[in-house]
Design an enzyme around this catalytic site. Structure first.
Site, PDB file in Angstrom:
ATOM      1  N   GLU A   3      14.135   2.883  40.452  1.00  0.00           N
ATOM      2  CA  GLU A   3      14.270   4.162  40.964  1.00  0.00           C
ATOM      3  C   GLU A   3      15.694   4.714  40.585  1.00  0.00           C
ATOM      4  OE1 GLU A   3      13.097   4.482  45.364  1.00  0.00           O
ATOM      5  OE2 GLU A   3      13.524   2.333  45.246  1.00  0.00           O
ATOM      6  N   HIS A  54      17.044  13.670  49.969  1.00  0.00           N
ATOM      7  CA  HIS A  54      15.995  13.057  49.059  1.00  0.00           C
ATOM      8  C   HIS A  54      15.354  14.337  48.637  1.00  0.00           C
ATOM      9  CE1 HIS A  54      12.789  11.134  47.103  1.00  0.00           C
ATOM     10  NE2 HIS A  54      13.109   9.885  47.623  1.00  0.00           N
ATOM     11  N   ARG A  83      20.402  10.808  43.347  1.00  0.00           N
ATOM     12  CA  ARG A  83      19.451  11.554  44.014  1.00  0.00           C
ATOM     13  C   ARG A  83      20.252  12.865  44.609  1.00  0.00           C
ATOM     14  NH1 ARG A  83      16.953   7.510  48.577  1.00  0.00           N
ATOM     15  NH2 ARG A  83      15.341   6.987  47.098  1.00  0.00           N
ATOM     16  N   HIS A 108      17.827  12.898  54.583  1.00  0.00           N
ATOM     17  CA  HIS A 108      17.184  11.491  54.220  1.00  0.00           C
ATOM     18  C   HIS A 108      17.827  10.353  54.854  1.00  0.00           C
ATOM     19  CE1 HIS A 108      14.184   8.778  52.529  1.00  0.00           C
ATOM     20  NE2 HIS A 108      15.055   8.268  51.761  1.00  0.00           N
ATOM     21  N   ARG A 154      24.288   6.377  48.881  1.00  0.00           N
ATOM     22  CA  ARG A 154      23.281   5.424  49.050  1.00  0.00           C
ATOM     23  C   ARG A 154      22.646   5.163  47.787  1.00  0.00           C
ATOM     24  NH1 ARG A 154      17.861   3.992  51.064  1.00  0.00           N
ATOM     25  NH2 ARG A 154      17.528   6.148  50.799  1.00  0.00           N
TER      26      ARG A 154
HETATM   27  C1  LIG Z   1      10.484   8.204  54.693  1.00  0.00           C
HETATM   28  C2  LIG Z   1      11.509   7.623  54.357  1.00  0.00           C
HETATM   29  C3  LIG Z   1      11.418   6.459  53.339  1.00  0.00           C
HETATM   30  C4  LIG Z   1      12.440   5.606  52.888  1.00  0.00           C
HETATM   31  N1  LIG Z   1      12.367   4.865  52.139  1.00  0.00           N
HETATM   32  C5  LIG Z   1      13.522   3.517  51.933  1.00  0.00           C
HETATM   33  C6  LIG Z   1      13.235   2.775  50.804  1.00  0.00           C
HETATM   34  O1  LIG Z   1      12.199   2.445  49.992  1.00  0.00           O
HETATM   35  N2  LIG Z   1      14.153   1.707  50.847  1.00  0.00           N
HETATM   36  C7  LIG Z   1      15.186   1.630  51.602  1.00  0.00           C
HETATM   37  O2  LIG Z   1      16.213   0.653  51.375  1.00  0.00           O
HETATM   38  N3  LIG Z   1      15.382   2.483  52.613  1.00  0.00           N
HETATM   39  C8  LIG Z   1      14.558   3.478  52.850  1.00  0.00           C
HETATM   40  N4  LIG Z   1      14.498   4.263  53.693  1.00  0.00           N
HETATM   41  C9  LIG Z   1      15.769   4.483  54.514  1.00  0.00           C
HETATM   42  C10 LIG Z   1      15.391   3.376  55.507  1.00  0.00           C
HETATM   43  O3  LIG Z   1      14.257   3.261  55.952  1.00  0.00           O
HETATM   44  C11 LIG Z   1      16.454   3.329  56.766  1.00  0.00           C
HETATM   45  O4  LIG Z   1      17.611   3.326  56.558  1.00  0.00           O
HETATM   46  C12 LIG Z   1      16.056   1.970  57.591  1.00  0.00           C
HETATM   47  O5  LIG Z   1      14.775   1.752  57.877  1.00  0.00           O
HETATM   48  C13 LIG Z   1      16.913   2.085  58.871  1.00  0.00           C
HETATM   49  O6  LIG Z   1      16.631   1.046  59.738  1.00  0.00           O
HETATM   50  P1  LIG Z   1      17.392   0.887  61.063  1.00  0.00           P
HETATM   51  O7  LIG Z   1      16.677  -0.257  61.777  1.00  0.00           O
HETATM   52  O8  LIG Z   1      18.858   1.064  61.193  1.00  0.00           O
HETATM   53  O9  LIG Z   1      16.757   2.283  62.109  1.00  0.00           O
HETATM   54  P2  LIG Z   1      15.077   2.595  62.370  1.00  0.00           P
HETATM   55  O10 LIG Z   1      14.180   1.922  61.580  1.00  0.00           O
HETATM   56  O11 LIG Z   1      15.207   4.307  62.490  1.00  0.00           O
HETATM   57  O12 LIG Z   1      14.969   2.367  63.704  1.00  0.00           O
HETATM   58  C14 LIG Z   1      15.913   3.000  64.717  1.00  0.00           C
HETATM   59  C15 LIG Z   1      15.356   2.607  66.365  1.00  0.00           C
HETATM   60  O13 LIG Z   1      16.162   2.992  67.274  1.00  0.00           O
HETATM   61  C16 LIG Z   1      15.426   3.354  68.426  1.00  0.00           C
HETATM   62  N5  LIG Z   1      16.138   4.291  69.328  1.00  0.00           N
HETATM   63  C17 LIG Z   1      17.002   5.439  68.691  1.00  0.00           C
HETATM   64  N6  LIG Z   1      17.871   5.775  69.756  1.00  0.00           N
HETATM   65  C18 LIG Z   1      17.538   5.229  70.788  1.00  0.00           C
HETATM   66  C19 LIG Z   1      18.049   5.299  72.100  1.00  0.00           C
HETATM   67  N7  LIG Z   1      18.836   6.205  72.508  1.00  0.00           N
HETATM   68  N8  LIG Z   1      17.385   4.267  73.005  1.00  0.00           N
HETATM   69  C20 LIG Z   1      16.611   3.456  72.590  1.00  0.00           C
HETATM   70  N9  LIG Z   1      16.181   3.378  71.378  1.00  0.00           N
HETATM   71  C21 LIG Z   1      16.487   4.351  70.453  1.00  0.00           C
HETATM   72  C22 LIG Z   1      14.296   4.029  67.786  1.00  0.00           C
HETATM   73  O14 LIG Z   1      13.201   4.097  68.696  1.00  0.00           O
HETATM   74  C23 LIG Z   1      13.903   2.904  66.669  1.00  0.00           C
HETATM   75  O15 LIG Z   1      13.297   1.812  67.269  1.00  0.00           O
HETATM   76  C24 LIG Z   1      13.627   5.280  54.149  1.00  0.00           C
HETATM   77  C25 LIG Z   1      13.529   6.225  55.208  1.00  0.00           C
HETATM   78  C26 LIG Z   1      12.630   7.289  55.302  1.00  0.00           C
HETATM   79  C27 LIG Z   1      12.799   8.248  56.467  1.00  0.00           C
END
Ligand SMILES: Cc1cc2nc3c(=O)[nH]c(=O)nc-3n(C[C@H](O)[C@H](O)[C@H](O)COP(=O)(O)OP(=O)(O)OC[C@H]3O[C@@H](n4cnc5c(N)ncnc54)[C@H](O)[C@@H]3O)c2cc1C
Length: 485
Positions: free
Chosen positions: A118, A234, A280, A338, A373
């Site tokens: 990528e 993105h 990006r 993103h 990032r």
């Molecule tokens: C379309 C897309 C494609 C991507 N592709 C990639 C990739 O290929 N490779 C890569 O490394 N990264 C990628 N990313 C980025 C990556 O997916 C995210 O940075 C990462 O998954 C974040 O994980 P997280 O567990 O921190 O948050 P999230 O997975 O967003 O989880 C957040 C959680 O917090 C909960 N929550 C939020 N606020 C509250 C609240 N007040 N009370 C209770 N629960 C709450 C939500 O319900 C959810 O369960 C992508 C992102 C997107 C959107």
């Protein structure tokens, strides 16, 4: 209001069940964990949408130092170097751990792991699962482990709205369910794993729940923040109507797709030595500019060989759902908000500036991503950081706190009908290309309306950070201060 005070050991409360929250919860065994999330069925995380994959220097000829170099380069050297070294070194073991949890990464006919490439990566080092459905595969596997883990109680369908402070330490959380019922959960530690802020923008790849609620909760309690101005856009989401738009993974360009203008001419010609695989922020600004000038931008993926339903099933399904076939026509594209590089300031161990409060995954900022990032480093960081934090909490001795307590409230939400205007304001003033006067005007709007809801106060803090950084750096492009367009 129900109050849940456990007789035995107080639980570790993990807010958020994306990959960061689930990895933390699993690694905290045998300490009791209450895992919380908003959706009743546990869906709604950005993790489940991740398409590209996970970066790890596993291929012959690649190495940790090369991964470190690319991460620093993408981050405009604003990164914390020690954090970058830790992450890149932890990557191979993180992939192995995920395999042990049941994630089936894609292998070639020779039985070896398949590596994709990528933007910003100087080597083929991205592992995928189920083609472009990597995030969904991770979530599926970790979810099964969480549901089978006796030390984890998963509470779905609740919003964490206030933090309990005792003797100045975070000692619990108050949640509210969809019917308005509140519950207090006292905790040995509170971990924010609440994801990013993309949904505060008019156009985003993030799910609607990625609205910065956890960051706002931490800020209301006085936790220090860092690098709030750095938001990654993105360059290639499908330009269709809506707020959360389908992403067209960068891996498509890695596989030969090209960016073109209305006349079919290459959009990146003469702009960067890496062409369509330039970093990006560079590509996002070019696509933004083409759209601002009224000409539009397209991703031509018709030359991609092989079976789309195996290589890019998520992209294919999303395009067909909008009446577009990537195998037969160029796809209209737009940049989208993103990923948030900034967040709750933490060390590598996830500690925030408030005792008892931790942050991990996208809501946290330990400096690893710098000003921009590197692609596919965030799932990696969420899992590696979650494992590290969970392991530390599993052996931590909870401090007995008996002093006076107070509640730190995130505050009421902005009325639903005002959200589109706030998103549009941020999109125009705080998007891929920024300018001093527009940032000032947007900040004034948010300041005047700060009492209307926590989203306004969070937007005000973001805009303040963007105004204070006067020079362009990484994803923060100040058109009025030498931004390379
Ligand atoms: C379309 C897309 C494609 C991507 N592709 C990639 C990739 O290929 N490779 C890569 O490394 N990264 C990628 N990313 C980025 C990556 O997916 C995210 O940075 C990462 O998954 C974040 O994980 P997280 O567990 O921190 O948050 P999230 O997975 O967003 O989880 C957040 C959680 O917090 C909960 N929550 C939020 N606020 C509250 C609240 N007040 N009370 C209770 N629960 C709450 C939500 O319900 C959810 O369960 C992508 C992102 C997107 C959107």
């Amino acid at each position: 209001m129900r109050s849940r005070v456990r007789r035995g050991r107080l639980p570790i409360v993990v807010i958020g069940s994306g990959v960061a929250g689930m990895a933390t919860a699993l690694a905290a065994a045998p300490a009791p964990v209450r895992l919380l999330c908003r959706a009743k069925d546990g869906s709604g995380s950005a993790s489940a949408l991740a398409q590209g994959g996970i970066a790890a220097a596993l291929d012959e000829g690649d190495g940790v130092e090369a991964h470190v170099r690319d991460t620093l380069e993408a981050g405009a050297r604003h990164n914390d170097v020690a954090a970058v070294r830790w992450l890149c070194k932890a990557a191979p073991a993180t992939v192995a751990w995920l395999e042990a949890q049941g994630v089936a990464f894609d292998h070639g006919p020779d039985g070896c792991l398949q590596f994709g490439r990528e933007g910003g990566h100087g080597a083929f080092r991205i592992v995928h699962a189920g083609g472009d459905a990597t995030g969904a595969a991770l979530v599926h596997a970790l979810r099964a482990k969480v549901q089978a883990a006796p030390h984890v109680q998963w509470r779905r369908g609740v919003d964490a709205e206030a933090l309990l402070l005792r003797d100045g330490c975070v000692a619990g959380v108050r949640v509210r369910d969809a019917r308005g019922r509140q519950e207090v959960i006292e905790a040995a530690a509170v971990v924010l794993a609440t994801g990013g802020i993309g949904a505060l923008y008019a156009h985003t790849s993030n799910p609607p729940g990625a609205d910065g609620a956890g960051l706002a909760l931490a800020m209301a309690a006085g936790a220090a923040t860092r690098d709030l101005e750095f938001v990654q856009f993105h360059p290639t989401a499908l330009a269709v109507d809506g707020h959360s738009l389908p992403l067209l993974t960068e891996a498509l360009r890695g596989a030969g797709a090209g960016l073109v203008d209305a006349a079919g001419e290459p959009l990146m010609r003469g702009l960067h030595s890496l062409g369509d695989l330039a970093p990006r922020d560079v590509v996002a600004r070019r696509v933004w500019q083409a759209r601002q000038q009224g000409g539009g931008a397209w991703l031509d993926a018709m030359s991609i060989q092989g079976d789309w339903s195996i290589r890019f099933p998520t992209v294919l399904k999303a395009c067909l759902a909008h009446g577009l076939d990537p195998r037969r026509e160029p796809l209209p594209i737009t940049p989208v908000a993103h990923f948030h590089m900034g967040g709750v300031a933490t060390g590598l161990d996830g500690c925030s500036s408030l005792s008892g409060l931790y942050a991990v995954g996208e809501v946290a900022c330990n400096g690893v991503h710098g000003a921009n990032r590197l692609a596919s480093n965030s799932l990696l960081e969420a899992v590696a950081g979650g494992r590290r934090l969970g392991a530390a909490l599993s052996v931590a001795t909870p401090v007995a706190m008996q002093g006076t307590h107070r509640w730190s409230e995130r505050g009421a939400s902005l009325p639903r009908e005002y959200l589109p205007a706030l998103r549009e304001l941020l999109w125009r003033a705080a998007g891929p290309v920024r300018e001093g006067m527009a940032l000032r005007d947007a900040w004034r709007v948010c300041t005047a309306a700060a009492a209307a809801g926590w989203q306004m106060r969070l937007a005000k803090a973001l805009l303040r950070a963007m105004r204070r950084r006067r020079r362009s750096l990484g994803a923060h492009c100040r058109e009025d201060r030498g931004c390379p367009m």
